[in-house]
Structures are given as C-alpha cells and as structure tokens.
Write a protein that holds these residues in place. Sequence first.
Motif, PDB file in Angstrom:
ATOM      1  N   MET A 359     -14.421   3.756  -2.607  1.00 33.54           N
ATOM      2  CA  MET A 359     -13.510   3.071  -1.698  1.00 33.54           C
ATOM      3  C   MET A 359     -13.271   3.932  -0.468  1.00 33.54           C
ATOM      4  SD  MET A 359     -10.561   1.963  -4.489  1.00 33.54           S
ATOM      5  CE  MET A 359     -10.467   3.630  -5.179  1.00 33.54           C
ATOM      6  N   THR A 360     -12.811   3.279   0.594  1.00 39.49           N
ATOM      7  CA  THR A 360     -12.311   4.012   1.759  1.00 39.49           C
ATOM      8  C   THR A 360     -10.796   4.137   1.633  1.00 39.49           C
ATOM      9  OG1 THR A 360     -14.078   3.310   3.241  1.00 39.49           O
ATOM     10  CG2 THR A 360     -12.020   3.988   4.260  1.00 39.49           C
ATOM     11  N   ARG A 361     -10.313   5.357   1.763  1.00 42.89           N
ATOM     12  CA  ARG A 361      -8.864   5.608   1.812  1.00 42.89           C
ATOM     13  C   ARG A 361      -8.471   5.829   3.264  1.00 42.89           C
ATOM     14  NH1 ARG A 361      -7.352  10.353  -1.774  1.00 42.89           N
ATOM     15  NH2 ARG A 361      -8.257  11.598  -0.082  1.00 42.89           N
ATOM     16  N   LEU A 362      -7.656   4.933   3.789  1.00 45.10           N
ATOM     17  CA  LEU A 362      -7.205   5.012   5.169  1.00 45.10           C
ATOM     18  C   LEU A 362      -5.846   5.695   5.186  1.00 45.10           C
ATOM     19  CD1 LEU A 362      -8.424   1.760   4.678  1.00 45.10           C
ATOM     20  CD2 LEU A 362      -8.738   2.196   7.114  1.00 45.10           C
ATOM     21  N   ASN A 363      -5.810   6.948   5.620  1.00 42.41           N
ATOM     22  CA  ASN A 363      -4.579   7.728   5.622  1.00 42.41           C
ATOM     23  C   ASN A 363      -3.707   7.290   6.797  1.00 42.41           C
ATOM     24  OD1 ASN A 363      -5.473   9.529   3.413  1.00 42.41           O
ATOM     25  ND2 ASN A 363      -6.982  10.200   4.918  1.00 42.41           N
ATOM     26  N   LEU A 364      -2.518   6.781   6.491  1.00 42.46           N
ATOM     27  CA  LEU A 364      -1.660   6.183   7.516  1.00 42.46           C
ATOM     28  C   LEU A 364      -0.886   7.247   8.275  1.00 42.46           C
ATOM     29  CD1 LEU A 364      -0.287   3.199   5.401  1.00 42.46           C
ATOM     30  CD2 LEU A 364      -2.187   3.190   7.022  1.00 42.46           C
ATOM     31  N   THR A 365      -0.785   7.029   9.581  1.00 43.73           N
ATOM     32  CA  THR A 365      -0.003   7.901  10.450  1.00 43.73           C
ATOM     33  C   THR A 365       0.986   7.042  11.222  1.00 43.73           C
ATOM     34  OG1 THR A 365      -1.881   9.419  10.731  1.00 43.73           O
ATOM     35  CG2 THR A 365      -0.083   9.570  12.335  1.00 43.73           C
ATOM     36  N   GLY A 366       2.258   7.203  10.925  1.00 50.91           N
ATOM     37  CA  GLY A 366       3.268   6.392  11.604  1.00 50.91           C
ATOM     38  C   GLY A 366       3.053   4.907  11.388  1.00 50.91           C
ATOM     39  N   CYS A 367       2.649   4.538  10.183  1.00 49.71           N
ATOM     40  CA  CYS A 367       2.416   3.143   9.817  1.00 49.71           C
ATOM     41  C   CYS A 367       1.204   2.547  10.519  1.00 49.71           C
ATOM     42  CB  CYS A 367       3.667   2.297  10.101  1.00 49.71           C
ATOM     43  SG  CYS A 367       3.732   0.742   9.165  1.00 49.71           S
ATOM     44  N   LYS A 368       0.319   3.387  11.036  1.00 49.78           N
ATOM     45  CA  LYS A 368      -0.849   2.895  11.757  1.00 49.78           C
ATOM     46  C   LYS A 368      -2.144   3.413  11.137  1.00 49.78           C
ATOM     47  CE  LYS A 368       1.433   2.382  16.254  1.00 49.78           C
ATOM     48  NZ  LYS A 368       1.419   2.778  17.691  1.00 49.78           N
TER      49      LYS A 368
END
Length: 387
Positions: A359-368
């Motif tokens: 899977m791709t894990r999209l690490n969120l920054t400031g809800c983005k």
Amino acid sequence: MRSRTAALALSLGIVLVSGTAGAQALTVRKAGEPEAVTSWQRDACAQSDAPDTPARAFRDADGTVHLIASHSTARALTGPSLNDVRPNCVIIFQGHGQDDPRLHDDRSWISSFYTLDGSTVFALVSNEFHAQKRRALCPSGDYMRCWRNSITAAVSTDGGASFRLSTAPPGHTVATLPYPYSGDAGKRTGYFAPSNIVRHGDHWYAFLWAERFGAQKRGACLMRTDSLADPQSWRGWDGKSFAVRFVRDGQAADSPEAHLCAPVAPDTLQGTVRSIVRHRASGQFIATLAMTRDGQTGMWTTTSPDLLTWSKPELLWAAPLLFRYGCGDAAAFDYPALLDPGSESRNFEDVGGTAYLYMTRLNLTGCKITWNRDLVRMPVEIAPQKR
C-alpha cells in the motif's frame, strides 16, 4: 449439472479454472503490522518520486525483480528478490506533455506489466490529460473539471530498464471514450487506473475504472486481449461477451454506446480494482480494493472463479483512505495490491497461503496530502472462508 455461471462462461468462450466454478470464497486476514518498503524522506530520488500507483512486480531474464510503484516520472526498485529490492533512481518512463488531447500522451502513470520472457515487457499506462494547463481548452483552469483519462500501451525491450510508447500516438491507445474531448465537463471523465494484467485461459485480462459520462456507466470494467503487442486488440466486457471495441475520440459519433464497457458486478466492485491475483491452491482470483462499504473505510478483498462473478467483499483492514480521511489522522492509505515473494509466476500474478498487501501510506501534514508518501507492506494469510 453444470452451474449457470459455468454454462454462461462456456457459451462466451471464457475458460474457467477447473473445479472452481462453485468454489468457496477465500478470506484474506491481517497477519502482522505494516512495515516500510521505502521511505520518501530517506529514499526519494526527487521531490515527486513518491508511490502513486499500486505496486507491480516482474522478474527479468536475468532473475532480477523489478518492483514499480511510482508517479508520472517512473522509477523502479530492483533486486534479487521481492524481499530485497532497493530504489533505483534511473527514470524508466514518463509521458511527453502533448497539448492535443487526441494524442493521449500528456502526464502518464505506467501501471501494469507483463512479460513472457523477461526481455520484452508490455505495459498499460494511465494517461491524464491536464487541460487546466491549457486554458483555451479549460477556461475554468480547474484540474478535476477538465481532466480526461485514457489507457495507453508501452513496451520495454531491455528487460524493464526503460519503456517507450508501443507505437506513435495515438496508435498506442488501448481504451478511450468514443466522445470527443469536451473541455470543462464539470468532473473527471474517461477510463482510469488499470489493474495488473493476469493470464486466464487463452487471454490476458485487466480491470479499469470508468466514470459516468454520456452513455458510459460508472464502475469496474474488465477487458481482455490475445495479443499484448497490439494495443488495439483489447476488448471490453459488454455485459454478455468481450465484444466492446474501443475507438478513439469521436470515431463513433453515430453509435458511441457500442464502444463503451459495462461495469462488472457493480454491487460488489464498488471501487477501483487495484490488483487481481490467483490463489494457487484453489484457482480463485482475489481482487483488492480501497473503498467505503457498509459504513467501513479501508482495504477490502473479494474472490472470483472467472473474473466476472465476485463474492461479497470482506474488510481486510480498516484504515483512512485518500479522499476519505480526517484531520486527526496521521496518515491515509491507498493502492492496495497483493504480492507473494514466493510467486511461481514471472509476473507475480499468483499467491499462496501467505502474501503481503502492499500500500501507499500518505503521511498527512496539516490535514493535507503532500509528497511525503511511503510504500509499505502488511503480511496477510489466505484461507477458505469459514462456512
């Protein structure tokens, strides 16, 4: 007595795996925690070097494994086995940014691979036409409102070290809407995100995702070919047989509905089919999807004996998803794909009793969502469902 599904399949020339037409569905269970395969902060070759397609793998003629889960500027991980691949910063493919939507060669995500000999590697490509950058075609300048997608073909003759379009545009097109590009349609349109390619009987198969537009219905479409070298040989399922001949924009102005695919099992395949693999012991196919169903968001699996009839989806792992996450979440996930390091296929199209969900894990920054994305994998076990 032959089952109705088997009778229909035989009448349409679809080859079922022996003994699986009425086979028991499979359950894919989490068997450990996700582990990082690559880290964007540690391994990225460039800012945009982030996993943005499901993980695909194949072995070349020398036995080297190529694992690709890349963005529009594609790179591969390579190594002696699926467990030992490492980032390689060489660019293997990218689109050419052409301004004419009829050429289907703007920003391109190489997504699916199949090789018979490890030297020549055929590929399917998800091509995005970004009209927001061409204001004459898209006055609103809005990405989603003017996005037209198509499926195209590429090929490598050096074992996957580099890919090129299979032929000069637009001859490389595989699946496109028969409707001319209409600029600001108010939503994204076209055919998207091909699954990996699998061999079944005398044909190769792949899923794609269709958005509703004109007479095209929304859902997971299935296509097949008997010649990977010919982009125009792919035929889509029309609800009865693989009779849909895809044509390029505007070539079927009088009867566009004859060149549109019919979604397969729309009540079951409610999201993009990210991967399909065959379970070696049972012959059943397993599809992985990232979707929300029955109020639960996460990674789901469903099984099929013939790629047309699918079992009730089972939730494999509850997780926030791309476009389905909250600001309190640390990360979102997408692009689930099953891969077995011990696969007996050069193209990793089969799995045993254990595998990994990549899977791709999209690490969120400031809800983005940012470029900060990691490729991770989670161990799973595969067994018949308990009755």
